[in-house]
Design a protein around this motif. Structure first.
Motif, mmCIF file in Angstrom:
data_model
loop_
_atom_site.group_PDB
_atom_site.id
_atom_site.type_symbol
_atom_site.label_atom_id
_atom_site.label_comp_id
_atom_site.label_asym_id
_atom_site.label_seq_id
_atom_site.Cartn_x
_atom_site.Cartn_y
_atom_site.Cartn_z
ATOM 1 N N GLU A 136 0.836 -1.205 0.000
ATOM 2 C CA GLU A 136 0.000 0.000 0.000
ATOM 3 C C GLU A 136 0.872 1.258 0.000
ATOM 4 N N GLU A 137 1.934 1.263 0.804
ATOM 5 C CA GLU A 137 2.835 2.413 0.868
ATOM 6 C C GLU A 137 3.567 2.607 -0.465
ATOM 7 N N ALA A 138 4.040 1.518 -1.051
ATOM 8 C CA ALA A 138 4.729 1.609 -2.342
ATOM 9 C C ALA A 138 3.775 2.094 -3.435
ATOM 10 N N ALA A 139 2.543 1.598 -3.415
ATOM 11 C CA ALA A 139 1.544 2.012 -4.408
ATOM 12 C C ALA A 139 1.226 3.493 -4.253
ATOM 13 N N ARG A 140 1.111 3.967 -3.012
ATOM 14 C CA ARG A 140 0.823 5.382 -2.763
ATOM 15 C C ARG A 140 1.957 6.263 -3.278
ATOM 16 N N LYS A 141 3.203 5.862 -2.995
ATOM 17 C CA LYS A 141 4.357 6.649 -3.449
ATOM 18 C C LYS A 141 4.434 6.674 -4.978
ATOM 19 N N GLU A 142 4.171 5.528 -5.592
ATOM 20 C CA GLU A 142 4.183 5.472 -7.047
ATOM 21 C C GLU A 142 3.096 6.380 -7.622
ATOM 22 N N ALA A 143 1.898 6.329 -7.041
ATOM 23 C CA ALA A 143 0.794 7.178 -7.497
ATOM 24 C C ALA A 143 1.159 8.649 -7.361
ATOM 25 N N GLU A 144 1.761 9.014 -6.241
ATOM 26 C CA GLU A 144 2.181 10.408 -6.043
ATOM 27 C C GLU A 144 3.179 10.839 -7.113
ATOM 28 N N SER A 145 4.075 9.930 -7.496
ATOM 29 C CA SER A 145 5.065 10.274 -8.518
ATOM 30 C C SER A 145 4.405 10.467 -9.887
ATOM 31 N N TYR A 146 3.286 9.809 -10.139
ATOM 32 C CA TYR A 146 2.541 9.997 -11.389
ATOM 33 C C TYR A 146 1.753 11.307 -11.365
ATOM 34 N N LEU A 147 1.224 11.655 -10.199
ATOM 35 C CA LEU A 147 0.324 12.801 -10.087
ATOM 36 C C LEU A 147 1.047 14.142 -9.952
ATOM 37 N N LYS A 148 2.213 14.145 -9.335
ATOM 38 C CA LYS A 148 2.920 15.410 -9.093
ATOM 39 C C LYS A 148 3.195 16.198 -10.380
ATOM 40 N N PRO A 149 3.690 15.575 -11.445
ATOM 41 C CA PRO A 149 3.924 16.352 -12.669
ATOM 42 C C PRO A 149 2.640 16.950 -13.245
ATOM 43 N N VAL A 150 1.525 16.279 -13.044
ATOM 44 C CA VAL A 150 0.244 16.796 -13.535
ATOM 45 C C VAL A 150 -0.136 18.043 -12.742
ATOM 46 N N LEU A 151 0.011 17.973 -11.425
ATOM 47 C CA LEU A 151 -0.288 19.140 -10.585
ATOM 48 C C LEU A 151 0.644 20.304 -10.917
ATOM 49 N N ASP A 152 1.921 20.006 -11.161
ATOM 50 C CA ASP A 152 2.881 21.047 -11.530
ATOM 51 C C ASP A 152 2.492 21.703 -12.851
ATOM 52 N N ARG A 153 2.100 20.883 -13.809
ATOM 53 C CA ARG A 153 1.696 21.397 -15.130
ATOM 54 C C ARG A 153 0.457 22.272 -14.997
ATOM 55 N N ALA A 154 -0.499 21.845 -14.183
ATOM 56 C CA ALA A 154 -1.716 22.631 -13.972
ATOM 57 C C ALA A 154 -1.385 23.976 -13.331
ATOM 58 N N GLN A 155 -0.485 23.959 -12.355
ATOM 59 C CA GLN A 155 -0.090 25.198 -11.696
ATOM 60 C C GLN A 155 0.541 26.157 -12.704
ATOM 61 N N THR A 156 1.404 25.629 -13.560
ATOM 62 C CA THR A 156 2.040 26.445 -14.597
ATOM 63 C C THR A 156 0.992 27.047 -15.537
ATOM 64 N N ALA A 157 -0.071 26.300 -15.794
ATOM 65 C CA ALA A 157 -1.128 26.755 -16.702
ATOM 66 C C ALA A 157 -2.200 27.583 -15.983
ATOM 67 N N ASN A 158 -2.000 27.830 -14.681
ATOM 68 C CA ASN A 158 -2.989 28.562 -13.877
ATOM 69 C C ASN A 158 -4.353 27.877 -13.862
ATOM 70 N N VAL A 159 -4.325 26.554 -13.737
ATOM 71 C CA VAL A 159 -5.550 25.765 -13.624
ATOM 72 C C VAL A 159 -5.604 25.200 -12.212
ATOM 73 N N LYS A 160 -6.714 25.417 -11.539
ATOM 74 C CA LYS A 160 -6.888 24.868 -10.192
ATOM 75 C C LYS A 160 -6.877 23.348 -10.297
ATOM 76 N N ALA A 161 -6.041 22.711 -9.468
ATOM 77 C CA ALA A 161 -5.907 21.257 -9.553
ATOM 78 C C ALA A 161 -5.708 20.648 -8.174
ATOM 79 N N THR A 162 -6.286 19.472 -8.001
ATOM 80 C CA THR A 162 -6.074 18.659 -6.820
ATOM 81 C C THR A 162 -5.795 17.242 -7.296
ATOM 82 N N SER A 163 -5.292 16.440 -6.375
ATOM 83 C CA SER A 163 -5.046 15.049 -6.747
ATOM 84 C C SER A 163 -5.780 14.124 -5.798
ATOM 85 N N LEU A 164 -5.974 12.913 -6.261
ATOM 86 C CA LEU A 164 -6.729 11.922 -5.518
ATOM 87 C C LEU A 164 -6.122 10.555 -5.795
#
Length: 155
Positions: free
Chosen positions: A63-91
């Motif tokens: 579960e911990e490894a899966a969570r860390k892997e998921a976070e590594s997939y989601l972080k670049p998306v959140l960063d890209r959204a921030q750069t584009a001035n789009v409100k973003a959250t992850s789940l």
């Protein structure tokens, strides 16, 4: 037209491209995005034949490894959204069925669009691997936009 867009991310190149496209779409529509990764419970990986004892990983470690892997997939998306001035959250959620998890998350979070990639599998690989996108299309009660890569010439 769309206010909240769900972006399923599975770590593949095409899901990252779909997320980038979805963020651009969200910006054009003044919408917010929720980037989601659906993990599957440890029990889906071990079967029902007692094979768990042969794995050198516990369900907590998984579960911990899966969570860390998921976070590594989601972080670049959140960063890209921030750069584009789009409100973003992850789940990050866990569900035995990835498609069910996506559809349930869209409903629970009030999303009015699921912007999902299609890997374009066909034939035997689609039969064996299934298609999360196809299942989402059949289960969703909200709009679904399927992102596909343009076929390259000579393919």
């Amino acid at each position: 037209m769309f206010n909240k867009i769900l972006l399923p991310i599975d770590g593949s190149d095409i899901s990252a491209r779909a997320a980038n496209s979805g963020i651009c779409f969200a910006r054009q529509n003044s919408a917010e995005v929720i980037a989601i990764n659906v993990t599957q419970p440890f029990s889906t990986l071990i079967g029902f034949d007692g094979m768990a004892a042969s794995y050198a990983i516990s369900d907590g470690d998984y579960e911990e490894a899966a969570r860390k892997e998921a976070e590594s997939y989601l972080k670049p998306v959140l960063d890209r959204a921030q750069t584009a001035n789009v409100k973003a959250t992850s789940l990050i959620i866990s569900n035995y069925s990835v498609a069910d998890g996506i559809v349930e998350a869209a409903k629970e979070n009030g999303c009015d669009l699921i912007y999902i990639a299609s890997h374009g599998r066909s034939g035997l690989s689609r039969l064996l691997l299934g298609s999360v996108t196809t299942k989402v299309l059949s289960l969703a009660h909200t709009s679904v936009l399927v992102y596909r890569l343009k076929e390259q010439s000579g393919s």
